[in-house]
Design an enzyme around this catalytic site. Structure first.
Site, PDB file in Angstrom:
ATOM      1  N   GLY A  75      30.258  57.892  37.984  1.00 56.05           N
ATOM      2  CA  GLY A  75      30.394  57.508  36.579  1.00 56.05           C
ATOM      3  C   GLY A  75      30.075  56.052  36.291  1.00 56.05           C
ATOM      4  O   GLY A  75      30.346  55.549  35.213  1.00 56.05           O
ATOM      5  N   ASN A 132      29.776  69.208  37.385  1.00 52.98           N
ATOM      6  CA  ASN A 132      31.206  69.012  37.179  1.00 52.98           C
ATOM      7  C   ASN A 132      31.400  68.450  35.763  1.00 52.98           C
ATOM      8  O   ASN A 132      31.124  67.289  35.522  1.00 52.98           O
ATOM      9  CB  ASN A 132      31.721  68.023  38.244  1.00 52.98           C
ATOM     10  CG  ASN A 132      33.179  67.651  38.038  1.00 52.98           C
ATOM     11  OD1 ASN A 132      33.879  68.261  37.231  1.00 52.98           O
ATOM     12  ND2 ASN A 132      33.626  66.641  38.764  1.00 52.98           N
ATOM     13  N   TRP A 133      31.857  69.307  34.879  1.00 48.57           N
ATOM     14  CA  TRP A 133      31.984  68.894  33.469  1.00 48.57           C
ATOM     15  C   TRP A 133      33.196  67.997  33.242  1.00 48.57           C
ATOM     16  O   TRP A 133      33.346  67.418  32.183  1.00 48.57           O
ATOM     17  CB  TRP A 133      32.081  70.126  32.555  1.00 48.57           C
ATOM     18  CG  TRP A 133      30.869  71.020  32.566  1.00 48.57           C
ATOM     19  CD1 TRP A 133      29.731  70.862  33.318  1.00 48.57           C
ATOM     20  CD2 TRP A 133      30.663  72.222  31.795  1.00 48.57           C
ATOM     21  NE1 TRP A 133      28.843  71.882  33.067  1.00 48.57           N
ATOM     22  CE2 TRP A 133      29.394  72.730  32.129  1.00 48.57           C
ATOM     23  CE3 TRP A 133      31.438  72.911  30.875  1.00 48.57           C
ATOM     24  CZ2 TRP A 133      28.879  73.896  31.569  1.00 48.57           C
ATOM     25  CZ3 TRP A 133      30.933  74.070  30.313  1.00 48.57           C
ATOM     26  CH2 TRP A 133      29.661  74.557  30.651  1.00 48.57           C
ATOM     27  N   LYS A 134      34.082  67.933  34.195  1.00 45.92           N
ATOM     28  CA  LYS A 134      35.319  67.146  34.069  1.00 45.92           C
ATOM     29  C   LYS A 134      36.066  67.543  32.796  1.00 45.92           C
ATOM     30  O   LYS A 134      36.024  68.703  32.394  1.00 45.92           O
ATOM     31  CB  LYS A 134      35.002  65.645  34.132  1.00 45.92           C
ATOM     32  CG  LYS A 134      34.119  65.298  35.349  1.00 45.92           C
ATOM     33  CD  LYS A 134      34.030  63.848  35.651  1.00 45.92           C
ATOM     34  CE  LYS A 134      33.143  63.644  36.863  1.00 45.92           C
ATOM     35  NZ  LYS A 134      33.075  62.266  37.317  1.00 45.92           N
ATOM     36  N   GLU A 155      38.673  61.726  41.656  1.00 40.93           N
ATOM     37  CA  GLU A 155      39.563  61.535  40.498  1.00 40.93           C
ATOM     38  C   GLU A 155      40.899  62.247  40.735  1.00 40.93           C
ATOM     39  O   GLU A 155      41.942  61.772  40.301  1.00 40.93           O
ATOM     40  CB  GLU A 155      38.869  62.024  39.220  1.00 40.93           C
ATOM     41  CG  GLU A 155      37.777  61.043  38.792  1.00 40.93           C
ATOM     42  CD  GLU A 155      36.591  61.658  38.075  1.00 40.93           C
ATOM     43  OE1 GLU A 155      36.717  62.747  37.514  1.00 40.93           O
ATOM     44  OE2 GLU A 155      35.514  61.015  38.090  1.00 40.93           O
ATOM     45  N   SER A 171      26.512  59.326  39.979  1.00 41.58           N
ATOM     46  CA  SER A 171      25.419  58.828  39.135  1.00 41.58           C
ATOM     47  C   SER A 171      24.059  59.400  39.522  1.00 41.58           C
ATOM     48  O   SER A 171      23.030  58.722  39.389  1.00 41.58           O
ATOM     49  CB  SER A 171      25.382  57.290  39.128  1.00 41.58           C
ATOM     50  OG  SER A 171      26.585  56.785  38.584  1.00 41.58           O
ATOM     51  N   GLU A 221      30.624  61.792  47.837  1.00 45.34           N
ATOM     52  CA  GLU A 221      30.595  61.083  46.561  1.00 45.34           C
ATOM     53  C   GLU A 221      31.246  59.707  46.732  1.00 45.34           C
ATOM     54  O   GLU A 221      32.482  59.595  46.664  1.00 45.34           O
ATOM     55  CB  GLU A 221      31.355  61.870  45.494  1.00 45.34           C
ATOM     56  CG  GLU A 221      30.831  63.267  45.257  1.00 45.34           C
ATOM     57  CD  GLU A 221      31.288  63.796  43.901  1.00 45.34           C
ATOM     58  OE1 GLU A 221      30.435  64.016  43.037  1.00 45.34           O
ATOM     59  OE2 GLU A 221      32.503  63.962  43.714  1.00 45.34           O
ATOM     60  N   HIS A 257      38.188  66.019  44.826  1.00 46.34           N
ATOM     61  CA  HIS A 257      37.401  65.087  44.014  1.00 46.34           C
ATOM     62  C   HIS A 257      38.147  63.749  43.941  1.00 46.34           C
ATOM     63  O   HIS A 257      39.370  63.709  43.863  1.00 46.34           O
ATOM     64  CB  HIS A 257      37.186  65.655  42.603  1.00 46.34           C
ATOM     65  CG  HIS A 257      36.187  64.847  41.839  1.00 46.34           C
ATOM     66  ND1 HIS A 257      36.518  63.661  41.218  1.00 46.34           N
ATOM     67  CD2 HIS A 257      34.856  65.020  41.638  1.00 46.34           C
ATOM     68  CE1 HIS A 257      35.426  63.153  40.662  1.00 46.34           C
ATOM     69  NE2 HIS A 257      34.411  63.948  40.911  1.00 46.34           N
TER      70      HIS A 257
HETATM   71  P1  PGA Z   1      28.782  61.302  37.876  1.00 47.31           P
HETATM   72  O1  PGA Z   1      30.014  62.125  38.495  1.00 47.31           O
HETATM   73  O2  PGA Z   1      27.540  62.102  38.137  1.00 47.31           O
HETATM   74  O3  PGA Z   1      29.098  61.196  36.402  1.00 47.31           O
HETATM   75  O4  PGA Z   1      28.764  59.983  38.560  1.00 47.31           O
HETATM   76  C1  PGA Z   1      29.878  62.840  39.697  1.00 47.31           C
HETATM   77  C2  PGA Z   1      31.177  63.506  40.051  1.00 47.31           C
HETATM   78  O5  PGA Z   1      32.241  62.943  39.777  1.00 47.31           O
HETATM   79  O6  PGA Z   1      31.186  64.617  40.610  1.00 47.31           O
END
Ligand code: PGA
Length: 248
Positions: A171, A9-11, A95, A211, A165, A93
């Site tokens: 993150g 997931n490049w966000k 976010e 992470s 998650e 997700h």
């Molecule tokens: P992260 O993000 O690996 O940077 O913790 C995972 C995600 O949000 O899918």
């Protein structure tokens, strides 16, 4: 046996040139061919990244709107995304839930839109820290699944992908321990058995995200109910991402 999957997931990261370099790098490294590999670039780049990626790397989107067309300024429909080459989308997700107010009811609409449009998805779930601190994570995640995903029929949910998650691990550099991940994944699998049946539960891949990196992926992927990972930060470097793909 659930399919093994590693997804990046490049966000909201990388320019088009950087994204093209990254996918070229992933293509070039030697990867375990038994692991399904998917990247989720910003939607704007889906077409170009798809054209650059070899057929072995699938390209998905981080978001989509449940309606098929209309006055939804700034949004993208499944029909549009499919026409640009996306084959799969993320739903739920943390976010999107936290910063864009996406509720369980709205995520259910996305699940239905994806099913009706024959669009694959990864359904993300996971508890925030304050819920984990009061040991409420199992009830919290079960409720997310009940309200947005478990209304599907056994036939519809067959072969779908879930990503667990924990919000406190995304993150933050604070990964769930393999025991914490396995406990949740095992619980999710058992709820699918309860609601559907054993064969359905075994058709569903349950990925861990938060992470996950080249140092901890092997331990996480060794858990019996962890079928792969949804990777954020560590998916932005081809070497790191390929090490994670090869961590099974
Ligand atoms: P992260 O993000 O690996 O940077 O913790 C995972 C995600 O949000 O899918």
């Amino acid at each position: 046996m659930p399919q093994k999957i590693v997804a990046g997931n490049w966000k909201m990261n990388l320019s088009l040139t950087e994204g093209l370099d990254l996918v070229k790098g992933i293509d070039a490294c030697e990867r375990d061919q038994n692991v399904r590999t998917i990247v989720f670039p910003p939607a704007l780049f889906v077409n170009a990244i798809g054209a650059r990626a070899s057929g072995e790397i699938e390209v998905g989107v981080q978001n989509f709107h449940p309606e098929s067309e209309g006055a939804f300024t700034g949004e993208l429909s499944i029909k549009q995304l499919k026409s640009a080459g996306a084959t799969i989308g993320l739903i739920g997700h943390s976010e999107r839930r936290a910063y864009f107010g996406e509720s369980n009811a709205f995520l259910k609409e996305k699940v239905d839109a994806a099913v009706n449009n024959d669009f694959e998805f990864i359904f993300c779930c996971g508890e925030p820290l304050f819920i984990r601190e009061k040991n409420g994570e199992l009830d919290f995640v079960k409720n997310q699944l009940n309200e947005s995903l478990f209304h599907l029929s056994a036939e519809q949910i067959q072969g779908k992908i879930i990503a667990y998650e924990p919000v406190w691990a995304i993150g933050t550099g604070r990964t769930a321990s393999s025991a914490q991940a396995e406990d949740m994944h095992k619980a999710i699998r058992s709820w699918i058995v309860e609601k559907y049946d054993q064969a359905t539960a075994e058709s569903i891949s349950i990925l861990y995200g938060g992470s996950c990196n080249r140092s901890n992926a092997n331990e996480l992927f060794s858990c019996p109910n962890v079928d792969g990972g949804l990777i954020g930060g560590a998916s932005l470097k081809a070497d790191d991402f390929c090490s994670i793909i090869n961590a099974f």
